[in-house]
Design a protein around this motif. Structure first.
Motif, PDB file in Angstrom:
ATOM      1  N   ARG A   1      -6.520  -1.558  -5.364  1.00  0.00           N
ATOM      2  CA  ARG A   1      -6.304  -0.104  -5.344  1.00  0.00           C
ATOM      3  C   ARG A   1      -6.077   0.534  -6.700  1.00  0.00           C
ATOM      4  O   ARG A   1      -6.060   1.754  -6.810  1.00  0.00           O
TER       5      ARG A   1
ATOM      6  N   GLU B   1       0.830  -1.224   0.000  1.00  0.00           N
ATOM      7  CA  GLU B   1       0.000   0.000   0.000  1.00  0.00           C
ATOM      8  C   GLU B   1       0.851   1.255   0.000  1.00  0.00           C
ATOM      9  O   GLU B   1       0.599   2.191  -0.750  1.00  0.00           O
TER      10      GLU B   1
ATOM     11  N   THR C   1      -3.467  -6.628  -3.225  1.00  0.00           N
ATOM     12  CA  THR C   1      -3.445  -5.231  -2.792  1.00  0.00           C
ATOM     13  C   THR C   1      -3.388  -4.302  -4.009  1.00  0.00           C
ATOM     14  O   THR C   1      -4.086  -3.287  -4.057  1.00  0.00           O
TER      15      THR C   1
END
Ligand code: HEM
Length: 340
Positions: A290, A13, A286
Motif C-alpha cells: 500500500r 490496513e 501489507t
C-alpha cells in the motif's frame, strides 16, 4: 496461526490509512498501534468497537506508565508484591484489571466459546492437571503477560525492519517485487536478518542449577549467566561482515538453532516466536502493498535502550507515499477473520 492472518492484515490496513503522506512520520508508535490491535483481537478476542476503544485507552495508559525506564527500575527494586500495593501503580493497573475481568466473565458465560479461536477462549477451556479450570486471576495474569511480552517487542522489530529497508533501497525493491509475486522466501530472510542485526532484546538470563564450564571458567551452581544475543549475532565466523544488512545470508544458509537466538532458547524460549514472525511478515507485506517508503533522513538511526528493549533512536522515521492500486501481498481474502 494462519487463522490470524486476515485479522493482522486488517489491523495494518486500518492504521496505514491514517499515515500522513509526504512528510516525515515515525513508524515505531504506528507499529505499536497495529500490534496492540492484534493482541486485543487475537489474544483477548474482543471485536466490538466500543469495548475495543475503552480497552485501548486504559492499556495505553498502563503501558506508557510501566515502560518508562525510571518506573521500571522502581518496579524491579520494590519487587512484585510491594509494587502491587502502591497506589500510583494501582491507578494505572486497576482500570485494566476491571476490563479484563469483565471480558473473562463474558467469555465464561459465552455458550459458543468452544467455537472461538482467540487465546482467551482457549485458556477459559483449558484445565489444570487435576481437572480444575484456571481462576480469573490466573487468566488475567496470562493475558497481561502476553500483552506486555508481545506488543512492544513485535512493534519494535517491525520498526527496525522498515528502518533497515529504507536505507537499502535495492533490498526494499527486491522484497517488494517478491511479495508482489506472492513469494515468501526473501520476506522470511528480511525478518530473520532484521532480528539478527537489531535484536529487540539483547540478552537472556539463566541461573545455573548445577556447575557448568563456560569458556574455560568453571561456574558454580546458583550463578546467573546472561547469554548475549547481540554478541552472538555479530560473530564474524558465523555471520561474515556482521554489521551489514544482508538478508541474502539466510537464503544461503538456514538460521542456526544456537546461533540465531532473537527469541532466546531452550525451554524458556519465547512462547510467541511463531506468532511474532507471522505478524511481522503479514504487516510488512501489507505495508509494502500500500505504500512507497523512503528514508526521512540520511544516516542510520542509533540503537536506543528503552527499558528492556532496543529501539530506533528516531522512532523509524520515513516519508510515506501511497501506491495507487492495492498490490498482491496484502491481506489474503481466504484468511478467516477471528471473531469478526
Ligand atoms: C519480535 C518479537 C519478539 C521478540 C524479539 C521476543 C523475544 C523474547 C525473548 C528474548 C524472550 C526470553 C526467552 C528466553 O529467556 O530464552 C521472550 C519470552 C517470552 N515471550 Fe517473546 N518476543 C517477541 C514476541 C512475543 C509475542 C508476540 C508473544 C506473545 C503473544 C511473546 C510472549 C513471550 C512469553 C510469554 C515469554 C516468556 C516465556 C517463558 O518464560 O517461558 N513474545 N520473548
Amino acid at each position: 496461526m494462519h487463522r490470524y492472518g486476515g485479522l493482522m492484515a486488517r489491523a495494518a490496513e486500518g492504521e496505514i490509512e491514517r499515515w500522513p503522506v509526504g512528510v516525515p512520520v515515525a513508524l515505531w508508535p504506528r507499529m505499536q498501534a497495529i500490534t496492540l490491535e492484534v493482541i486485543m483481537r487475537a489474544v483477548f478476542g474482543i471485536t466490538e468497537a466500543d469495548r475495543l476503544e475503552r480497552l485501548r485507552g486504559v492499556l495505553r495508559t498502563m503501558l506508557d506508565w510501566t515502560t518508562q525506564p525510571r518506573r521500571l527500575l522502581a518496579l524491579a527494586a520494590l519487587g512484585p508484591e510491594r509494587v502491587q500495593s502502591k497506589s500510583l501503580f494501582r491507578e494505572a493497573l486497576d482500570p485494566v484489571d476491571e476490563l479484563l475481568l469483565d471480558e473473562i466473565g463474558r467469555r465464561r458465560d459465552d455458550p459458543s466459546v468452544a467455537e472461538r479461536d482467540d487465546v482467551l477462549s482457549l485458556l477459559v477451556q483449558a484445565r489444570h492437571e487435576d481437572g480444575r479450570p484456571m481462576s480469573d486471576a490466573e487468566l488475567r495474569d496470562e493475558l497481561m503477560t502476553l500483552l506486555v511480552a508481545g506488543h512492544e517487542t513485535t512493534a519494535t522489530a517491525l520498526a527496525w525492519a522498515i528502518e533497515r529497508l529504507v536505507r537499502h533501497p535495492d533490498k526494499l525493491r527486491r522484497l517488494t517485487e517478491e511479495v508482489e509475486a506472492g513469494e515468501d522466501d526473501y520476506l522470511d530472510a528480511v525478518v530473520k536478518e532484521t532480528l539478527r542485526l537489531r535484536p529487540v532484546i539483547p540478552i537472556v538470563v539463566r541461573r545455573l542449577t548445577e556447575p557448568m564450564e563456560i569458556g574455560g571458567h568453571l561456574l558454580p551452581a546458583g550463578v546467573s549467566v546472561t547469554p548475549c544475543i547481540h554478541l552472538m549475532h555479530r560473530r564474524p565466523d558465523i555471520y561474515p561482515e556482521p554489521e551489514r544488512f544482508r538478508p541474502e545470508r539466510f537464503l544461503e544458509r538456514p538460521a542456526g538453532t544456537y546461533t540465531w537466538i532473537p527469541f532466546g532458547g531452550g525451554v524458556r524460549r519465547c512462547l510467541g516466536a511463531s506468532f511474532a514472525i507471522f505478524e511481522m511478515k503479514t504487516v510488512l507485506s501489507t505495508v509494502l502493498a500500500r505504500t512507497r517508503l523512503e528514508q526521512a533522513h540520511t544516516g542510520s538511526e542509533r540503537v536506543k535502550r528503552r527499558a528492556i528493549t532496543l529501539t530506533p533512536s528516531g522512532g523509524a522515521e520515513v516519508v510515506v507515499g501511497r501506491r495507487t492500486a492495492p498490490q498482491r501481498g496484502g491481506p489474503r481474502p481466504e484468511a478467516a477473520p477471528v471473531g469478526a
